[in-house]
Design a protein around this motif. Structure first.
Motif, PDB file in Angstrom:
ATOM      1  N   MET A 193     -25.666  45.308  13.421  1.00 29.68           N
ATOM      2  CA  MET A 193     -26.157  46.671  13.631  1.00 29.68           C
ATOM      3  C   MET A 193     -25.044  47.615  14.075  1.00 29.68           C
ATOM      4  SD  MET A 193     -29.826  45.790  15.402  1.00 29.68           S
ATOM      5  CE  MET A 193     -30.317  47.506  15.619  1.00 29.68           C
ATOM      6  N   MET A 194     -24.109  47.126  14.873  1.00 24.75           N
ATOM      7  CA  MET A 194     -23.020  47.978  15.345  1.00 24.75           C
ATOM      8  C   MET A 194     -22.001  48.284  14.252  1.00 24.75           C
ATOM      9  SD  MET A 194     -23.494  49.109  18.376  1.00 24.75           S
ATOM     10  CE  MET A 194     -21.845  49.684  18.803  1.00 24.75           C
ATOM     11  N   ARG A 195     -22.083  47.598  13.140  1.00 22.10           N
ATOM     12  CA  ARG A 195     -21.203  47.877  12.004  1.00 22.10           C
ATOM     13  C   ARG A 195     -21.756  48.999  11.112  1.00 22.10           C
ATOM     14  NH1 ARG A 195     -17.512  43.461  10.543  1.00 22.10           N
ATOM     15  NH2 ARG A 195     -17.546  41.918  12.214  1.00 22.10           N
ATOM     16  N   THR A 196     -22.940  49.493  11.440  1.00 19.80           N
ATOM     17  CA  THR A 196     -23.544  50.581  10.665  1.00 19.80           C
ATOM     18  C   THR A 196     -23.286  51.911  11.362  1.00 19.80           C
ATOM     19  OG1 THR A 196     -25.683  50.474  11.820  1.00 19.80           O
ATOM     20  CG2 THR A 196     -25.356  48.987   9.933  1.00 19.80           C
ATOM     21  N   PRO A 197     -23.320  53.025  10.632  1.00 15.28           N
ATOM     22  CA  PRO A 197     -23.039  54.338  11.238  1.00 15.28           C
ATOM     23  C   PRO A 197     -23.981  54.700  12.379  1.00 15.28           C
ATOM     24  CG  PRO A 197     -22.952  54.483   8.846  1.00 15.28           C
ATOM     25  CD  PRO A 197     -23.487  53.124   9.172  1.00 15.28           C
ATOM     26  N   GLU A 198     -25.237  54.240  12.295  1.00 14.72           N
ATOM     27  CA  GLU A 198     -26.205  54.595  13.331  1.00 14.72           C
ATOM     28  C   GLU A 198     -26.255  53.586  14.480  1.00 14.72           C
ATOM     29  OE1 GLU A 198     -28.408  52.404  10.008  1.00 14.72           O
ATOM     30  OE2 GLU A 198     -26.865  53.953  10.193  1.00 14.72           O
ATOM     31  N   GLY A 199     -25.374  52.584  14.446  1.00 15.82           N
ATOM     32  CA  GLY A 199     -25.411  51.531  15.461  1.00 15.82           C
ATOM     33  C   GLY A 199     -25.305  52.041  16.882  1.00 15.82           C
ATOM     34  N   VAL A 200     -24.456  53.034  17.119  1.00 14.37           N
ATOM     35  CA  VAL A 200     -24.249  53.523  18.489  1.00 14.37           C
ATOM     36  C   VAL A 200     -25.473  54.250  19.027  1.00 14.37           C
ATOM     37  CG1 VAL A 200     -21.751  53.683  18.310  1.00 14.37           C
ATOM     38  CG2 VAL A 200     -23.167  55.639  17.631  1.00 14.37           C
ATOM     39  N   GLU A 201     -26.409  54.603  18.143  1.00 17.39           N
ATOM     40  CA  GLU A 201     -27.601  55.333  18.565  1.00 17.39           C
ATOM     41  C   GLU A 201     -28.788  54.419  18.820  1.00 17.39           C
ATOM     42  OE1 GLU A 201     -28.304  58.008  15.373  1.00 17.39           O
ATOM     43  OE2 GLU A 201     -26.394  59.060  15.601  1.00 17.39           O
ATOM     44  N   ARG A 202     -28.621  53.124  18.609  1.00 19.84           N
ATOM     45  CA  ARG A 202     -29.749  52.193  18.667  1.00 19.84           C
ATOM     46  C   ARG A 202     -29.973  51.599  20.052  1.00 19.84           C
ATOM     47  NH1 ARG A 202     -33.031  52.960  14.331  1.00 19.84           N
ATOM     48  NH2 ARG A 202     -31.961  52.659  12.347  1.00 19.84           N
ATOM     49  N   TRP A 203     -31.218  51.242  20.322  1.00 15.87           N
ATOM     50  CA  TRP A 203     -31.572  50.459  21.495  1.00 15.87           C
ATOM     51  C   TRP A 203     -31.496  48.981  21.110  1.00 15.87           C
ATOM     52  CZ3 TRP A 203     -35.740  52.545  25.251  1.00 15.87           C
ATOM     53  CH2 TRP A 203     -35.536  53.908  25.468  1.00 15.87           C
ATOM     54  N   TYR A 204     -31.177  48.140  22.067  1.00 16.22           N
ATOM     55  CA  TYR A 204     -31.039  46.724  21.725  1.00 16.22           C
ATOM     56  C   TYR A 204     -32.373  46.085  21.358  1.00 16.22           C
ATOM     57  CZ  TYR A 204     -32.733  44.944  26.275  1.00 16.22           C
ATOM     58  OH  TYR A 204     -33.492  44.633  27.373  1.00 16.22           O
ATOM     59  N   LEU A 205     -33.480  46.666  21.832  1.00 12.61           N
ATOM     60  CA  LEU A 205     -34.774  46.097  21.466  1.00 12.61           C
ATOM     61  C   LEU A 205     -35.107  46.336  19.996  1.00 12.61           C
ATOM     62  CD1 LEU A 205     -36.861  46.733  24.683  1.00 12.61           C
ATOM     63  CD2 LEU A 205     -35.991  44.559  23.812  1.00 12.61           C
ATOM     64  N   ARG A 206     -34.395  47.262  19.356  1.00 17.14           N
ATOM     65  CA  ARG A 206     -34.518  47.390  17.906  1.00 17.14           C
ATOM     66  C   ARG A 206     -34.004  46.118  17.234  1.00 17.14           C
ATOM     67  NH1 ARG A 206     -36.938  48.347  13.320  1.00 17.14           N
ATOM     68  NH2 ARG A 206     -35.548  49.017  11.639  1.00 17.14           N
ATOM     69  N   ALA A 207     -32.974  45.516  17.826  1.00 13.74           N
ATOM     70  CA  ALA A 207     -32.471  44.242  17.303  1.00 13.74           C
ATOM     71  C   ALA A 207     -33.542  43.160  17.409  1.00 13.74           C
ATOM     72  CB  ALA A 207     -31.213  43.819  18.059  1.00 13.74           C
ATOM     73  N   ILE A 208     -34.283  43.157  18.501  1.00 13.24           N
ATOM     74  CA  ILE A 208     -35.355  42.170  18.674  1.00 13.24           C
ATOM     75  C   ILE A 208     -36.450  42.379  17.640  1.00 13.24           C
ATOM     76  CG2 ILE A 208     -37.072  41.247  20.278  1.00 13.24           C
ATOM     77  CD1 ILE A 208     -34.142  40.681  21.052  1.00 13.24           C
ATOM     78  N   ASP A 209     -36.779  43.637  17.366  1.00 12.40           N
ATOM     79  CA  ASP A 209     -37.799  43.942  16.352  1.00 12.40           C
ATOM     80  C   ASP A 209     -37.382  43.412  14.984  1.00 12.40           C
ATOM     81  OD1 ASP A 209     -40.328  45.513  15.760  1.00 12.40           O
ATOM     82  OD2 ASP A 209     -38.938  46.501  14.368  1.00 12.40           O
ATOM     83  N   ILE A 210     -36.103  43.565  14.652  1.00  7.21           N
ATOM     84  CA  ILE A 210     -35.600  43.065  13.371  1.00  7.21           C
ATOM     85  C   ILE A 210     -35.605  41.540  13.354  1.00  7.21           C
ATOM     86  CG2 ILE A 210     -33.559  42.941  11.879  1.00  7.21           C
ATOM     87  CD1 ILE A 210     -32.878  45.795  12.852  1.00  7.21           C
ATOM     88  N   ILE A 211     -35.142  40.932  14.425  1.00  2.00           N
ATOM     89  CA  ILE A 211     -35.108  39.468  14.504  1.00  2.00           C
ATOM     90  C   ILE A 211     -36.497  38.883  14.334  1.00  2.00           C
ATOM     91  CG2 ILE A 211     -34.717  37.528  16.091  1.00  2.00           C
ATOM     92  CD1 ILE A 211     -32.346  39.192  17.239  1.00  2.00           C
ATOM     93  N   ALA A 212     -37.507  39.554  14.916  1.00  2.00           N
ATOM     94  CA  ALA A 212     -38.882  39.042  14.889  1.00  2.00           C
ATOM     95  C   ALA A 212     -39.461  38.968  13.486  1.00  2.00           C
ATOM     96  CB  ALA A 212     -39.779  39.914  15.767  1.00  2.00           C
ATOM     97  N   LYS A 213     -38.859  39.671  12.542  1.00  2.00           N
ATOM     98  CA  LYS A 213     -39.347  39.625  11.161  1.00  2.00           C
ATOM     99  C   LYS A 213     -39.037  38.292  10.490  1.00  2.00           C
ATOM    100  CE  LYS A 213     -39.241  44.608  10.248  1.00  2.00           C
ATOM    101  NZ  LYS A 213     -39.307  44.992  11.662  1.00  2.00           N
TER     102      LYS A 213
END
Length: 254
Positions: A193-213
Motif C-alpha cells: 500500500m505504501m508503494r502506491t501514490p495514495e499510501g501516505v493518506e491511508r489508515w492502517y486498518l484499511r490494510a486489515i480490510d483488504i487482508i480480510a478479503k
C-alpha cells in the motif's frame, strides 16, 4: 497464548484537542497522575508485555524522555522510533516506519486509547487467528467509530468508518494482535500500500480490510469492559473519570 511485544502508535499531535495539545503530544496528557501512555503501558506490563516500541512524531523528545522514566518505573524494555513524516502521512505510514519491529507475535495499540488490563488479557487469551481485532459492541455507532462487520463465528469481513448501519455490528477499539503468520501478512500489505501514490493518506486498518478479503481475520469482543478513546475534549473528561475510578481501586499500584 503468550504475547510479549507491543507497538504503540503515538506519532500524532492530537489537533482536535487543541489548545490542550499545542505543545504536548496527546499521549502525554495527564490523567490522574499518569500520562495516557503510562496507563497503556501499565495495562500491557500487567499482562507480561514487556518489550514495547513507541512510534513518536510530534514533540518526540518529550515522549523519549518519558519512555526512559517509564522504563525505570516498570522495568519493561521501552524503545522509541521517530517517524519524521508524521505531519504528512497517516498511520499506515507510521506502521511502515516501524515494520522491521513486526518480527514476531505482537500487539498494536493506537496511541489515543486507554484500555484496562482485563482487555489486554482477553485479547491475548482469545487470539486464535493470525490477525485478531479487539471489538466492542454497542446499540449504535457514530460517524467517527471504526465500524466492523463480523459473522457469528467472529470472523471479520469489513472494517472502516464508512460502513452503513445495517452492515455494522461491532466497533474496533484500536488494538489488534498479530501472531504466527500475522506479522508477515501485515508487513507485506503495508509495503504494497505504501508503494502506491495514495499510501501516505491511508489508515492502517484499511490494510486489515483488504487482508480480510483473502484471509481469516478474527475478532475478540470486550463488551462490558472499560476503555476510552481520547479524540475530543469530551473524551478527556470521560478518560479522567475512568482513570479516577481506577486510582480509587488501586489498579496497577505505583
Amino acid at each position: 497464548m503468550t504475547i510479549t511485544k507491543a507497538i504503540i502508535l503515538s506519532a500524532g499531535q492530537g489537533s482536535r484537542l487543541l489548545p490542550l495539545t499545542r505543545d504536548v503530544p496527546k499521549c502525554m496528557i495527564d490523567f490522574n497522575g499518569r500520562t495516557l501512555i503510562s496507563w497503556q503501558i501499565a495495562a500491557l506490563v500487567a499482562n507480561g508485555v514487556t518489550d514495547i516500541v513507541v512510534v513518536t512524531g510530534f514533540r518526540t523528545e518529550r515522549v523519549e524522555d518519558h519512555a526512559l522514566q517509564l522504563y525505570r518505573e516498570t522495568g519493561a524494555r521501552i524503545r522509541c522510533v521517530f517517524n519524521p513524516f508524521f505531519q504528512v502521512a497517516d498511520n499506515l505510514g507510521t506502521c511502515w516506519i516501524v515494520r522491521e519491529e513486526m518480527d514476531r507475535d505482537f500487539i498494536i495499540l493506537n496511541g489515543d486509547t486507554i484500555v484496562s488490563d482485563e482487555i489486554v488479557a482477553k485479547l491475548i487469551a482469545g487470539t486464535q487467528d493470525a490477525i485478531t481485532v479487539t471489538v466492542d459492541v454497542k446499540p449504535d455507532y457514530d460517524d467517527d467509530d471504526m465500524k466492523v462487520n463480523r459473522d457469528e463465528s467472529g470472523r471479520l469481513h469489513h472494517i472502516g468508518k464508512r460502513l452503513l448501519p445495517p452492515d455494522t455490528n461491532a466497533e474496533s477499539i484500536g488494538m489488534l494482535a498479530f501472531t504466527g503468520e500475522g506479522p508477515a501478512i501485515f508487513r507485506n500489505q503495508i509495503d504494497q500500500m505504501m508503494r502506491t501514490p495514495e499510501g501516505v493518506e491511508r489508515w492502517y486498518l484499511r490494510a486489515i480490510d483488504i487482508i480480510a478479503k483473502g484471509n481469516r481475520v478474527g475478532t475478540v469482543s470486550i463488551e462490558g469492559l472499560e476503555w476510552q478513546e481520547v479524540d475530543f475534549h469530551q473524551d478527556v473528561e470521560a478518560a479522567t473519570a475512568l482513570t479516577a475510578k481506577w486510582v480509587a481501586e488501586g489498579r496497577y499500584g505505583r
